[in-house]
Scaffold this motif. Structure first.
Motif, mmCIF file in Angstrom:
data_model
loop_
_atom_site.group_PDB
_atom_site.id
_atom_site.type_symbol
_atom_site.label_atom_id
_atom_site.label_comp_id
_atom_site.label_asym_id
_atom_site.label_seq_id
_atom_site.Cartn_x
_atom_site.Cartn_y
_atom_site.Cartn_z
ATOM 1 N N ARG A 99 -3.161 -4.051 -0.226
ATOM 2 C CA ARG A 99 -3.506 -3.147 0.898
ATOM 3 C C ARG A 99 -2.176 -2.555 1.525
ATOM 4 O O ARG A 99 -2.228 -1.449 1.739
ATOM 5 N N VAL A 100 -1.136 -3.222 1.613
ATOM 6 C CA VAL A 100 -0.091 -2.727 2.122
ATOM 7 C C VAL A 100 0.519 -1.539 1.442
ATOM 8 O O VAL A 100 0.858 -0.467 1.782
ATOM 9 N N VAL A 115 -1.862 1.545 1.499
ATOM 10 C CA VAL A 115 -1.626 2.409 2.614
ATOM 11 C C VAL A 115 -0.257 3.258 2.551
ATOM 12 O O VAL A 115 0.020 4.402 3.058
ATOM 13 N N ALA A 148 -5.561 7.082 5.483
ATOM 14 C CA ALA A 148 -4.791 5.540 5.492
ATOM 15 C C ALA A 148 -5.712 4.498 6.435
ATOM 16 O O ALA A 148 -5.814 3.286 5.976
ATOM 17 N N ASP A 161 -7.101 1.010 4.668
ATOM 18 C CA ASP A 161 -6.611 -0.312 5.111
ATOM 19 C C ASP A 161 -8.064 -0.916 5.627
ATOM 20 O O ASP A 161 -7.985 -2.094 5.414
ATOM 21 N N GLY A 164 -9.007 -4.193 3.713
ATOM 22 C CA GLY A 164 -8.966 -5.201 4.674
ATOM 23 C C GLY A 164 -10.186 -6.139 4.639
ATOM 24 O O GLY A 164 -10.070 -7.553 4.776
#
Length: 363
Positions: A301-302, A305, A349, A353, A357
């Motif tokens: 996820r990090v 993005v 983005a 996310d 998420g």
């Protein structure tokens, strides 16, 4: 449960007060010249200003604050579009009606409230997307300068968006392959894992522009020594340095997530797997990877993005994408062109996310 409207009524009144005496729109002679500011009280209809606190007050107990904010945002945007169309009547063909500072602040505040944590957030985002599509399809927003710029560059924006998506996915895939190999090597040797972590950590402190700049001459020398690489489609400028540089940045969060997930397995579980006769390969596939999935998804996820954002800088080395529109707009001092590149990056983005998420929470 306390209803949301007592808390949202002051917010709605403050929103109207914010834009009442401030510049909601400006009328400029063309896309490059600054425009004359126009106050909200002079250009926006009274029903639009009155509906903002009413929507935030009356709709909030029904479905919550995000849904009320989505409705208020659509009403405000529709009012701004109609006001812009009225300003352009009888004006020169090159005239542009642009959003003012107060309008941007009000829209940003409502958009932030749309994504307020809660069960209504997904429904509110869907309502906002459908409403924006309906306003655009109905031509309500055609008077705004941003819509005019989009219609003039529709094909370029679509091509840039596709290129941006491809570059983001390619960089993420390259980084995932690199991080997986380093994580497996680090699993076998703790000292080797620490070395890889330090190496990729050093890349993080190098500014992206500097890293891309360093990669250009290195790749040029490499392609000069091995001409076959150029025939394979690699180049010193364009997608190649962008993908390599972005993948290096993404590798660290992916490596740490993979390492955490692979080492988070309870030793008792590993002992039980060993007792069942599992080798390292089967233990990795059937025990370590499934149990470490939440950690993997968090790192993914990090990194995803970050990929969407960093690809924007790829426009500096000729990689294309939405960043090319942003930098072209900066070179021309064309705010609308900058926004045509920046707003889709923000939307992408947020979507990435939110999607990853949700997967992370389920895992």
């Amino acid at each position: 449960m306390t209803p949301a409207w007592p808390r949202l009524l002051p917010a709605g009144l403050a929103l109207v007060a914010l834009i009442w005496g401030q510049d909601a729109l400006s009328l400029a002679p063309n896309r490059l010249m600054p425009g004359a500011p126009l106050m909200a009280r002079d250009v926006l209809p009274g029903w639009a200003l009155l509906s903002l606190p009413l929507l935030l007050t009356g709709a909030a107990p029904w479905r919550g604050a995000p849904l009320a904010a989505a409705a208020a945002l659509l009403v405000l945007l529709a009012a701004l579009g109609m006001a812009a169309a009225g300003l352009l009547e009888g004006a020169a063909p090159a005239a542009r009606a642009t959003l003012g500072a107060a309008a941007w602040l009000a829209l940003a505040a409502l958009a932030a409230l749309v994504f307020w944590p809660g069960p209504a957030r997904v429904l509110a985002a869907a309502l906002l997307a459908l409403g924006l599509g309906a306003l655009a399809w109905g031509g309500v927003l055609d008077g705004l300068s941003l819509a005019v710029e989009f219609h003039a560059r529709r094909e370029a924006v679509a091509a840039a968006l596709l290129t941006h998506l491809w570059l983001s996915l390619a960089a993420l895939g390259l980084a995932l392959a690199l991080a997986s190999m380093l994580a497996l090597a680090g699993l076998a040797s703790a000292r080797l894992g620490a070395f890889f972590d330090t190496l990729l950590g050093g890349v993080q402190v190098v500014p992206a522009i500097a890293l891309f700049g360093l990669l250009v001459p290195v790749l040029a020398a490499l392609l000069g020594a091995f001409p076959g690489l150029r025939a394979a489609g690699l180049g010193a400028i364009g997608a190649t340095p962008a993908l390599i540089g972005i993948a290096l940045y993404l590798s660290l969060p992916l490596l740490r997530a993979l390492r955490t997930g692979l080492t988070a397995t309870d030793p008792a579980v590993l002992q039980a797997a060993t007792a069942l006769g599992m080798g390292r390969g089967r233990m990795l596939a059937w025990v370590r990877l499934p149990l470490g999935l939440p950690h993997f998804l968090g790192g993914l996820r990090v990194a995803a993005v970050q990929a969407v954002g960093l690809v924007t800088l790829g426009g500096l080395v000729g990689a294309g994408g939405l960043g090319a529109l942003v930098f072209e707009g900066m070179a021309q001092f064309a705010t609308d062109l900058i926004l045509l590149g920046a707003l889709p990056v923000v939307a992408l983005a947020l979507a990435v996310d939110a999607g990853l998420g949700a997967m992370e929470r389920r895992a």
